[in-house]
Design an enzyme around this catalytic site. Sequence first.
Site, PDB file in Angstrom:
ATOM      1  N   CYS A 130       3.321   4.362   1.186  1.00 37.83           N
ATOM      2  CA  CYS A 130       2.269   4.358   2.208  1.00 37.83           C
ATOM      3  C   CYS A 130       2.153   2.989   2.855  1.00 37.83           C
ATOM      4  CB  CYS A 130       0.936   4.774   1.591  1.00 37.83           C
ATOM      5  SG  CYS A 130      -0.417   4.774   2.785  1.00 37.83           S
ATOM      6  N   CYS A 142      -1.373   1.834   3.653  1.00 40.34           N
ATOM      7  CA  CYS A 142      -2.153   1.388   2.484  1.00 40.34           C
ATOM      8  C   CYS A 142      -1.705  -0.004   2.037  1.00 40.34           C
ATOM      9  CB  CYS A 142      -1.962   2.330   1.294  1.00 40.34           C
ATOM     10  SG  CYS A 142      -2.003   4.073   1.668  1.00 40.34           S
ATOM     11  N   ASP A 143      -0.417  -0.231   1.966  1.00 37.83           N
ATOM     12  CA  ASP A 143       0.094  -1.414   1.259  1.00 37.83           C
ATOM     13  C   ASP A 143       0.782  -2.442   2.153  1.00 37.83           C
ATOM     14  OD1 ASP A 143      -0.765  -0.358  -1.167  1.00 37.83           O
ATOM     15  OD2 ASP A 143       1.053   0.841  -1.383  1.00 37.83           O
TER      16      ASP A 143
END
Length: 312
Positions: free
Chosen positions: A134, A137-138
């Site tokens: 992701c 997300c990261d």
Amino acid sequence: MEKIKCLIIGSGPAGYTAAIYTSRANLSPVLYEGIQPGGQLTTTNEIENFPGYPDGVSGFQMMEDLKKQAARFGADIRPGIATSCDLSQSPYKVIIDGKKQIETEVLIICTGATAKYLGIPDEVKYGGIGVSACATCDGFFYRKKTVAVVGGGDSACEEAIYLAGLANKVYLIVRKDHLRAAKIMQERALNHPKIEVLFNTNTLGLFGEKTVEGAHLVKYAGTPQEEKFDIAIDGFFLAIGHTPNSAIFKDYLELDETGYIKTQGRSAKTAIPGVFAAGDVADPYYRQAITAAGSGCIAAIEAERYLAEIPC
Ligand code: NDP
């Protein structure tokens, strides 16, 4: 056999939000946690884009908080996996762990989706310390670093472009000699100065002392031109698709070609009255914790209205 009013399957942000709303509406929900209690977020190191956490929060902690909040209002949260169902008539029947039968008036499906991985052991070894599925997300953790994205579809191009806005360099590792993404996405990725596309290339493994420091790759595998080489990277992102966890519902609900449950318009309604779907199992586009939580809320409000309208 147990008869209940409201059954929620899945314990990601959609499931717990549906549980918070339905318990506060006195629907006495029972929530089964599913295969991965807490959902995909429990494998994310830190969440910085969920409103209300100005200093960020670990995925594990956020899911613990959501669980506590649902339990506070009386949601009955249980371990267990829904293994089959019969949605041919109301009350709907769901079998848990292959043996326990639940009969429910409303069903809220929040079973999520599972990111696909290549299946190489190093993905597990470096999970959460350099390997991610992701970018949204990261990606932030790779500012000014070098990363690789695997895949040739819209997700891979989108994630590569997103990461190129943060990182110094992005390799896009594509197994074929072409991208499958929409033309405009292809052009954006191919023309981006920070993205280097490696066609006809597969990943053999990852290396690094404590975190990912590089990847072993092979070009033209199995042909006379086969060439093995390494690239130095700090992060390795998978973007080879997601599998929505909808298999047990396929005989009753309409799914798209990938298996996402189709819902009606902006609602969480499926074609079956009293059966709702929320979160990633019904969302091929946004796939964010906050959108999943929002759709769990929508499903819960619709479930409450549905029950209020059913004649006693
Ligand atoms: P796709 O299934 O479209 O693409 C998956 C990609 O991963 C393909 O290039 C595929 O290669 C590659 N792949 C699969 N398995 C492997 C493997 N084992 N090793 C290496 N590469 C592999 O998935 P997406 O997540 O990209 O997209 C899913 C859907 O969501 C699509 O319909 C897409 O259009 C849509 N979407 C739309 C967006 C938008 O409109 N903005 C953004 C993101 C997704 P190959 O081509 O060789 O099969």
